[in-house]
Structure formats: structure tokens, C-alpha cells
Design an enzyme around this catalytic site. Structure first.
Site, PDB file in Angstrom:
ATOM      1  N   GLU A 140       6.855   0.512  16.188  1.00 36.58           N
ATOM      2  CA  GLU A 140       7.906   1.013  15.321  1.00 36.58           C
ATOM      3  C   GLU A 140       8.100   2.496  15.628  1.00 36.58           C
ATOM      4  O   GLU A 140       7.378   3.067  16.433  1.00 36.58           O
ATOM      5  CB  GLU A 140       7.509   0.812  13.855  1.00 36.58           C
ATOM      6  CG  GLU A 140       7.263  -0.643  13.496  1.00 36.58           C
ATOM      7  CD  GLU A 140       6.993  -0.841  12.012  1.00 36.58           C
ATOM      8  OE1 GLU A 140       5.879  -0.501  11.574  1.00 36.58           O
ATOM      9  OE2 GLU A 140       7.890  -1.326  11.304  1.00 36.58           O
ATOM     10  N   CYS A 194      -3.382   1.500   6.351  1.00 31.98           N
ATOM     11  CA  CYS A 194      -3.855   0.819   7.565  1.00 31.98           C
ATOM     12  C   CYS A 194      -4.468   1.804   8.549  1.00 31.98           C
ATOM     13  O   CYS A 194      -5.227   1.411   9.432  1.00 31.98           O
ATOM     14  CB  CYS A 194      -2.726   0.031   8.208  1.00 31.98           C
ATOM     15  SG  CYS A 194      -1.256   1.027   8.488  1.00 31.98           S
ATOM     16  N   GLU A 215       2.929  -5.229  12.306  1.00 35.60           N
ATOM     17  CA  GLU A 215       2.007  -4.108  12.118  1.00 35.60           C
ATOM     18  C   GLU A 215       0.944  -4.601  11.146  1.00 35.60           C
ATOM     19  O   GLU A 215       1.230  -4.842   9.983  1.00 35.60           O
ATOM     20  CB  GLU A 215       2.771  -2.894  11.583  1.00 35.60           C
ATOM     21  CG  GLU A 215       2.106  -1.591  11.932  1.00 35.60           C
ATOM     22  CD  GLU A 215       1.068  -1.198  10.903  1.00 35.60           C
ATOM     23  OE1 GLU A 215      -0.137  -1.413  11.187  1.00 35.60           O
ATOM     24  OE2 GLU A 215       1.444  -0.717   9.849  1.00 35.60           O
ATOM     25  N   ASN A 265       0.811  -1.232   0.000  1.00 39.95           N
ATOM     26  CA  ASN A 265       0.000   0.000   0.000  1.00 39.95           C
ATOM     27  C   ASN A 265       0.836   1.270   0.000  1.00 39.95           C
ATOM     28  O   ASN A 265       0.488   2.256  -0.655  1.00 39.95           O
ATOM     29  CB  ASN A 265      -1.004  -0.021   1.165  1.00 39.95           C
ATOM     30  CG  ASN A 265      -0.347  -0.179   2.509  1.00 39.95           C
ATOM     31  OD1 ASN A 265       0.721  -0.777   2.620  1.00 39.95           O
ATOM     32  ND2 ASN A 265      -0.970   0.350   3.526  1.00 39.95           N
TER      33      ASN A 265
HETATM   34  O1  TXE Z   1      -1.046  -8.919   2.406  1.00 41.85           O
HETATM   35  P1  TXE Z   1       0.005  -9.964   2.891  1.00 41.85           P
HETATM   36  P2  TXE Z   1      -1.978  -8.989   1.122  1.00 41.85           P
HETATM   37  C1  TXE Z   1      -4.296  -6.208   4.728  1.00 41.85           C
HETATM   38  C2  TXE Z   1      -5.471  -5.786   3.900  1.00 41.85           C
HETATM   39  C3  TXE Z   1      -5.380  -6.663   2.704  1.00 41.85           C
HETATM   40  C4  TXE Z   1      -4.901  -7.948   3.329  1.00 41.85           C
HETATM   41  C5  TXE Z   1      -4.203  -8.886   2.404  1.00 41.85           C
HETATM   42  O2  TXE Z   1      -6.665  -6.063   4.590  1.00 41.85           O
HETATM   43  O3  TXE Z   1      -6.611  -6.846   2.078  1.00 41.85           O
HETATM   44  O4  TXE Z   1      -3.987  -7.512   4.311  1.00 41.85           O
HETATM   45  O5  TXE Z   1      -3.221  -8.200   1.657  1.00 41.85           O
HETATM   46  C6  TXE Z   1       4.371 -11.139   2.468  1.00 41.85           C
HETATM   47  N1  TXE Z   1       5.640 -15.438   4.971  1.00 41.85           N
HETATM   48  N2  TXE Z   1      -3.118  -5.381   4.554  1.00 41.85           N
HETATM   49  O6  TXE Z   1      -2.424 -10.374   0.823  1.00 41.85           O
HETATM   50  O7  TXE Z   1      -0.177 -11.248   2.191  1.00 41.85           O
HETATM   51  C7  TXE Z   1       3.896 -10.633   1.131  1.00 41.85           C
HETATM   52  O8  TXE Z   1       4.664 -11.164   0.081  1.00 41.85           O
HETATM   53  C8  TXE Z   1       6.294 -14.273   4.854  1.00 41.85           C
HETATM   54  C9  TXE Z   1      -2.897  -4.456   5.611  1.00 41.85           C
HETATM   55  O9  TXE Z   1      -1.299  -8.307   0.052  1.00 41.85           O
HETATM   56  O10 TXE Z   1      -0.010  -9.914   4.360  1.00 41.85           O
HETATM   57  C10 TXE Z   1       4.080  -9.133   1.329  1.00 41.85           C
HETATM   58  O11 TXE Z   1       5.444  -8.776   1.143  1.00 41.85           O
HETATM   59  N3  TXE Z   1       5.824 -13.226   4.164  1.00 41.85           N
HETATM   60  C11 TXE Z   1      -1.648  -3.749   5.485  1.00 41.85           C
HETATM   61  C12 TXE Z   1       3.680  -8.943   2.790  1.00 41.85           C
HETATM   62  O12 TXE Z   1       3.825 -10.230   3.391  1.00 41.85           O
HETATM   63  C13 TXE Z   1       4.639 -13.352   3.577  1.00 41.85           C
HETATM   64  C14 TXE Z   1      -0.921  -3.660   4.252  1.00 41.85           C
HETATM   65  C15 TXE Z   1       2.236  -8.473   2.996  1.00 41.85           C
HETATM   66  O13 TXE Z   1       1.367  -9.349   2.313  1.00 41.85           O
HETATM   67  C16 TXE Z   1       3.884 -14.543   3.672  1.00 41.85           C
HETATM   68  C17 TXE Z   1      -1.243  -4.696   3.288  1.00 41.85           C
HETATM   69  C18 TXE Z   1       4.439 -15.621   4.414  1.00 41.85           C
HETATM   70  N4  TXE Z   1       3.816 -16.785   4.543  1.00 41.85           N
HETATM   71  C19 TXE Z   1      -2.340  -5.490   3.464  1.00 41.85           C
HETATM   72  N5  TXE Z   1       2.732 -14.376   2.996  1.00 41.85           N
HETATM   73  C20 TXE Z   1      -1.259  -2.773   6.521  1.00 41.85           C
HETATM   74  N6  TXE Z   1      -1.488  -3.086   7.782  1.00 41.85           N
HETATM   75  O14 TXE Z   1      -0.703  -1.739   6.215  1.00 41.85           O
HETATM   76  C21 TXE Z   1       2.752 -13.119   2.495  1.00 41.85           C
HETATM   77  N7  TXE Z   1       3.916 -12.491   2.814  1.00 41.85           N
END
Ligand code: TXE
Length: 484
Positions: free
Chosen positions: A463, A283, A249, A151
Site C-alpha cells: 500500500e 501491526c 496487510e 486497531n
Molecule cells: O480480525 P479479522 P480480528 C490480527 C490480530 C488479532 C487477529 C484477529 O492478531 O488478534 O488478527 O482479529 C473482516 N470475509 N489483526 O478477528 O477477523 C472483519 O469484519 C471478509 C491484525 O478482529 O481479520 C474486519 O472488518 N471480511 C491487524 C476485518 O475483516 C472478514 C488488525 C478484520 O477482522 C471476514 C486486526 C471474512 N470471512 C487484527 N472475516 C493488522 N494487521 O493490523 C472477518 N472479516
């Protein structure tokens, strides 16, 4: 087609597997570059390079590490225009937003933690009889993993790697596979910034492959992660048996509490921004707007009138305020959240479906109209689950107690926004709300020295400022007598 590369041991290279993943521009739906499909083999190489680099980097004078970060920040400033366009293309966010927020903040993160490490001193404790001295030796952890989301790509990437490096760690970083471009650009300038080979490594690829390999690696001693709550829970489960240090986070379902005695115009204008900035994909965005009964109709009417006039446009155009959401899958997920809200009896006051910007280049892009829904109670899915898109709900409350109950009726607790001109009420409400951050009569005002993070399912750890430097160091108590 441009192929981005990993940075491992100072070398830019493709994945060991030789495989590539497509990188899509959200505004057009078209593939425009590729990233290495990395896995454990690439992570192993990066860790080996980091192990080699750690003794020298961790013992380097802090002024020299700070100087590297400052030179890197200067590179970000020098290439700011290119980074703004890359970030907008990769993520779908308007270039105006990337220019005003993302790229300046990435530069600031690097500069801030260069300064922070220069002011980060160890504590000492001396008992009343002065017989002994205890001091705290803060040592870098070793090799740490920094996993960031899509994001705010470069903004959150640098927010993690800067304190990790400043504190003397070697880093294995993984940007989101959905928005890899700006991290790749940054990795190209690491050497010129003076960062020794192996100190900073970037692994591109899928979360379940490259991310998972980072999280599982026994020589990576700490993980700083920002992303979805379910991914955070998975990482916590994976790392627990290895006792890794964790900073998570995660998601939010942030309330904006609008009391009847607020400054109406300011509350209205800022609530629109806090709800729809970055297409609602921050977020910290407000997604549950709680409005006091006596103001409800007036606030709702003005809000709907203004939001219905917001135009979704091509993020590459200067005047665009609302761009594309990040991916086809994410667009479809948001649309299904809206459908579920309608089925549950919610009324769509504006938006509710896809948008079509006038520029034909965007015909196959991922756009959603800013959407306002009312008529649903706090237990409804849309008021409980994070949508992470341009979708908000309105709920009414009749007194302060009920406002706080509604605000806290959530598994999340990241940020709350409180609108009232009664400062005593504002402080009471802020203290009663379960959230890591409470903004009173403002939103997204950040001071990088403050602790940043959430409670409940919004994460663990903080953080920002010295909190981040404490996370990326291991304190050792050293004790010695003052008399021989
Ligand atoms: O996030 P992911 P996604 C929330 C938001 C969104 C949902 C899913 O609701 O709809 O999360 O988004 C890495 N081991 N937020 O699927 O999967 C991945 O490659 C290690 C909130 O895109 O959590 C990426 O680099 N790493 C939010 C990172 O994790 C892993 C921001 C985030 O991806 C992994 C984004 C694993 N097993 C989404 N699986 C905020 N809080 O700012 C994934 N990743």
C-alpha cells in the site's frame, strides 16, 4: 440508543434484515450503540448503486475527484474533536493517541491521495527507431472492496478508500464491526464533500456475513484487506477462483534488535513506545525484543523498571497513556497467550494479568497490564504467534548472525527495528531481515509515499503512494505506429 447506518447509493439506512448488532465501549464493557447486521442483500444493493455510479465517476477529471477528497478531509478537520472522542470510546485507545495520531492521519490520507492522483502520470515507451509508441493506459478497476480492522479504525479505513476513489473506482467499504463509529461519521459527510451517490458505500456488519458477501461478490473486482492472517488466508482462498486483485496487510511478530552499541536511552524509550503504543495493538508494534548479551541485564532492568510504572487508565481522561484493549474476547485471548507462556516456562517480569484503572466507570472494562516475559526460546508459541496486545518477550543473542537468525525465525515479516550506532551493521542487518519495513534507530516514522506491507505470512502487495494507485488501476498497453 444510537443506531448507526449503512450508506448505500447515497442513502443512510439500516440493514435489509432489519437486525442490529450491539457496539460495546471497551473501557466500560457497556453497549452504547448498534450497527446494522448486513449481509449479501445489502452488499447487492450497494453493488447495484456502484454499477450505476461508475461510468460518471471513472470518467470525471482527476482534479474533480481530488477536490472531493480535499473537501472530505476538510470535514474531518472540522469535526476532529468529535472524531477523537468517538474513536477513543469505540476502540479503548487514549484520547491523546486518537488526537495525535488517528484522526490527523485520517485527514492526511484523504489529502495525500488527492495530491497523489494529480501526480500519477502514465508511462510511455518508444523503441530506438521511433517506429511505434507504447503507452500505458491505467484504468480504474471498477467496483472494489475495502475491508479494514479495529486497531486504527479511521486511519486504516481512509488509507484504503482514498486511493481507491482517487483512482476512479466505486467503493464498497466495511469497517470492523468492533469499531464502526468513525467510518459512520465519515459516511455522513460524503454527500457534502461532493461524492456522487453510489460512488462510496459503507456496509456495517460481521466479517463472516457482510465481509464474506463483499469478498464473494462477482462484480467486486479487487479486495484491499487489513486484518488477521487467518482471515487473509480465507479471503485469498475465496477470491482465487474469481481472479480478484488482492492486497492483504496481515499480522506481524516484529523483532526489535538491540545491539550493545546502541544509543541506550533512545533505544529504551522508543522500544517502550514501539511495544506498548495503542496497547500493543498495531501491526507494526515490536513484540520480540532481541538484546545483545553484554547489554541484556542493563537493558532488561531499565525496561522492566519503566514498564512496571506505566499506569493503565480511563482512555477518556486526558493524561492516560495506556487504555483498554478492544474487546472482552480479545482481552481473554491475550490472557490465554500469557498463560500459555507461563506454562511453557516463561517468567513474568512485570504485568501478566488484568489491570483496574482507578475510575469506577471502568470497573467492567477490558484492561491488561503491560507485560514482559523472558526465558522462552524462539520456537515457543508466544514467540511465534501474534498476540496483538501489551505483551512482549525478551530474548538474548551473542552476535549479529544470531540476531538475524532469531529475527527471521518467524512466519511473519512485517517490520523490524534495529538499534545500533554502527551504520554499516545497521544496513547489513536491515538487508538481512525478512521484513517489509526496517526502522534503524527509530520507529513508526512514516512517509506516505513509501511502499507499505509485509513478506511471508504478513501479506501480499504494497500500500502507500503510487503503489496503492497502481493496485487500484488496471494497466493496458496501447501500441500504435508513428508513421501512417
Ligand atoms: O480480525 P479479522 P480480528 C490480527 C490480530 C488479532 C487477529 C484477529 O492478531 O488478534 O488478527 O482479529 C473482516 N470475509 N489483526 O478477528 O477477523 C472483519 O469484519 C471478509 C491484525 O478482529 O481479520 C474486519 O472488518 N471480511 C491487524 C476485518 O475483516 C472478514 C488488525 C478484520 O477482522 C471476514 C486486526 C471474512 N470471512 C487484527 N472475516 C493488522 N494487521 O493490523 C472477518 N472479516
Amino acid at each position: 440508543m444510537e443506531q448507526l447506518q449503512n450508506l448505500i447509493g447515497g442513502e443512510l439506512r439500516g440493514a435489509v434484515s432489519g437486525e442490529w448488532l450491539d457496539n460495546i465501549e471497551p473501557a466500560t464493557g457497556e453497549v452504547y450503540s448498534q450497527i446494522p447486521r448486513s449481509n449479501a442483500a445489502d452488499v447487492n444493493l450497494a453493488v447495484a448503486a456502484a454499477v450505476k455510479a461508475f461510468p460518471q465517476w471513472s470518467t470525471l477529471a482527476f482534479e474533480e475527484r481530488a477536490a472531493c477528497l480535499r473537501r472530505w478531509a476538510a470535514k474531518v478537520a472540522e469535526h476532529a474533536e468529535a472524531l477523537v472522542h468517538a474513536e477513543s470510546k469505540d476502540n479503548g485507545k487514549p484520547i491523546s493517541l486518537a488526537k495525535a495520531v488517528d484522526i490527523p492521519r485520517a485527514q492526511q490520507n484523504l489529502e495525500f491521495f488527492a495530491g497523489a492522483i494529480e501526480h500519477f502520470a502514465s508511462e510511455a515507451h518508444i523503441p530506438a527507431d521511433a517506429s511505434h509508441i507504447h503507452y500505458t493506459h491505467r484504468k480504474p478497476i471498477g467496483i472494489v472492496g475495502c475491508i479494514s480492522p479495529w486497531n486504527l479504525p479511521l486511519y486504516l479505513f481512509t488509507w484504503k478508500i482514498a486511493p481507491a476513489l482517487a483512482a476512479g473506482n466505486c467503493v464498497i467499504a466495511k469497517p470492523s464491526e468492533i469499531t464502526p463509529f468513525s467510518a459512520f461519521m465519515l459516511s455522513q459527510w460524503a454527500e457534502e464533500a461532493g461524492i456522487p451517490k453510489g460512488v462510496f458505500n459503507v456496509i456495517h456488519g460481521l466479517g463472516a456475513e457482510a465481509g464474506q458477501a463483499i469478498v464473494e461478490h462477482p462484480q467486486i473486482k479487487a479486495i484491499s484487506f487489513t486484518g488477521g492472517t487467518s482471515t487473509g488466508a480465507h479471503i485469498a482462498r475465496t477470491t482465487a477462483p474469481q481472479f480478484k486483485k488482492l492486497s492483504l496487510e496481515l499480522g506481524g511478530k516484529n523483532p526489535a534488535i538491540v545491539f550493545a552499541d546502541c544509543d541506550f536511552d533512545k533505544a529504551l524509550a522508543t522500544t517502550i513506545r514501539s511495544s506498548f503504543a495503542n496497547q500493543g495493538q498495531i501491526c507494526l508494534c515490536s513484540s520480540r525484543i532481541l538484546i545483545e548479551d553484554s547489554l541484556y541485564d542493563r537493558f532488561k532492568t531499565a525496561l522492566v523498571e519503566k514498564v512496571a510504572r506505566m499506569r493503565v487508565g480511563d482512555p477518556a481522561e486526558q493524561g492516560t497513556k495506556m487504555g483498554a484493549v478492544v474487546s472482552r474476547a480479545h482481552r481473554d485471548k491475550i490472557l490465554s497467550n500469557i498463560d500459555a507462556a507461563i506454562k511453557a516456562g516463561g517468567e513474568i517480569l512485570c504485568g501478566g494479568t488484568v489491570a483496574s484503572p482507578p475510575n469506577t466507570r471502568c470497573n467492567n472494562g477490558f484492561f491488561i497490564q503491560p507485560t514482559i516475559i523472558e526465558g522462552l526460546g524462539p520456537s515457543c508459541e508466544i514467540n511465534q504467534e501474534e498476540v496483538f496486545g501489551p505483551v512482549i518477550t525478551l530474548q538474548r543473542f551473542s552476535n549479529e548472525k544470531q540476531a538475524i537468525e532469531l529475527a527471521n525465525d518467524s512466519q511473519y515479516g512485517l517490520a523490524a527495528t534495529i538499534w545500533t550506532q554502527d551504520l554499516s551493521k545497521a544496513h547489513r542487518t536491515a538487508a538481512a531481515v525478512d521484513s517489509g519495513i526496517a526502522w534503524i534507530n527509530c520507529w513508526l516514522v512514516r512517509d506516505l509515499r513509501t511502499p507499505f506491507g509485509g513478506v511471508k505470512s504478513s501479506g501480499v502487495g504494497r500500500e502507500g503512494g503510487f503503489e496503492a494507485l497502481r493496485f487500484f488501476t488496471e494497466p493496458q498497453n496501447v501500441c500504435l505506429p508513428t508513421q501512417a
